[in-house]
Design an enzyme around this catalytic site. Sequence first.
Site, PDB file in Angstrom:
ATOM      1  N   SER A 110      44.558 -45.504  26.254  1.00 29.58           N
ATOM      2  CA  SER A 110      44.821 -45.980  25.154  1.00 29.58           C
ATOM      3  C   SER A 110      45.975 -47.265  24.767  1.00 29.58           C
ATOM      4  O   SER A 110      45.588 -48.377  25.356  1.00 29.58           O
ATOM      5  CB  SER A 110      45.172 -44.998  23.917  1.00 29.58           C
ATOM      6  OG  SER A 110      44.900 -45.132  22.537  1.00 29.58           O
ATOM      7  N   ASP A 217      34.176 -42.218  20.681  1.00 27.12           N
ATOM      8  CA  ASP A 217      35.708 -42.350  20.380  1.00 27.12           C
ATOM      9  C   ASP A 217      35.647 -42.850  19.003  1.00 27.12           C
ATOM     10  O   ASP A 217      35.242 -44.040  18.912  1.00 27.12           O
ATOM     11  CB  ASP A 217      36.405 -43.340  21.283  1.00 27.12           C
ATOM     12  CG  ASP A 217      37.490 -43.456  21.203  1.00 27.12           C
ATOM     13  OD1 ASP A 217      38.182 -43.204  20.237  1.00 27.12           O
ATOM     14  OD2 ASP A 217      38.429 -43.917  22.310  1.00 27.12           O
ATOM     15  N   HIS A 247      38.324 -39.692  22.063  1.00 28.62           N
ATOM     16  CA  HIS A 247      39.183 -40.618  22.663  1.00 28.62           C
ATOM     17  C   HIS A 247      39.749 -40.435  23.987  1.00 28.62           C
ATOM     18  O   HIS A 247      40.191 -40.977  24.795  1.00 28.62           O
ATOM     19  CB  HIS A 247      40.130 -40.819  21.686  1.00 28.62           C
ATOM     20  CG  HIS A 247      41.348 -41.926  22.052  1.00 28.62           C
ATOM     21  ND1 HIS A 247      40.971 -43.261  22.261  1.00 28.62           N
ATOM     22  CD2 HIS A 247      42.504 -41.911  22.022  1.00 28.62           C
ATOM     23  CE1 HIS A 247      42.153 -43.899  22.571  1.00 28.62           C
ATOM     24  NE2 HIS A 247      43.014 -43.202  22.327  1.00 28.62           N
TER      25      HIS A 247
END
Length: 274
Positions: A110, A217, A247
């Site tokens: 991320s 996601d 995610h």
Amino acid sequence: MSDHSPATDFTLHGHAGALVGRAWTIPEPHWVAVIAHGYGEHIGRYGWVAERLRDAGAAVYGADHVGHGCSDGERVLISDFEPVVDDLDLVVEHAAAEHPGVPIVLIGHSMGGMIAARYTQLHADRLLATVLTGPVLGSWITVDSLLAQDEIPATPIDPDTLSRDPAVGAAYAEDPLVWHGDFARPTLEGLRQAMATIAAAGGVGEHPMLYLHGEGDRLVPLPASWEGLLELRGPRTFTKTYPGAQHESLNETNRDEVLADVIGFVEGVLALPR
């Protein structure tokens, strides 16, 4: 495993104070994994990933970014990500010092994937390979939509967007080291600038890189991140997306498949002549 010592904590002096890290080591590792965690979380959430990587012959290191977890700094306030990339280099140096000559693989998730991408642009010579999971690249709708507003509304991360495994979201919601508050405007501006910096700096060339993303996601949607990857990728960039996955690929219901993909990629690169 019987040859696994417990995780140990370490502290480094980062650009804004103490960087608190964790190491999961084994005797004579074949490779070293350095993990860069995502926004609002901390390295302690990667214990099961580290154990899986240890089983695959890796010593594993990671530190809480500035303003995250146990590290110093105002909570989740990062107006400039270049010093955070420098902090990550301290972690890589620490791991390299403890395992001289052992190849290092950087794994970024991320926001940590964004940091890892920038690190790779600057310091690919220090790494064997890079793995990005659900990375913030290209543009991020969260950043653009929030910065367009005069006042930042309440923006805690929705635990239900992390994984199809409800236990992941529940543990996240109850974790006192996770940030459950709002985005800071300087952090949103810093994220936007970091994505622009990466796009302007160009591709990673021949450096081996693996990009993994969940097709479901909702937090860092695949299409915008993929656009950013097109600016970054090189001839040795490999990609895989997971239908339905949310995610946190490494915490998804198909996490065993994802870790097997990561380990298979690393083992393939390790087998190449260097």
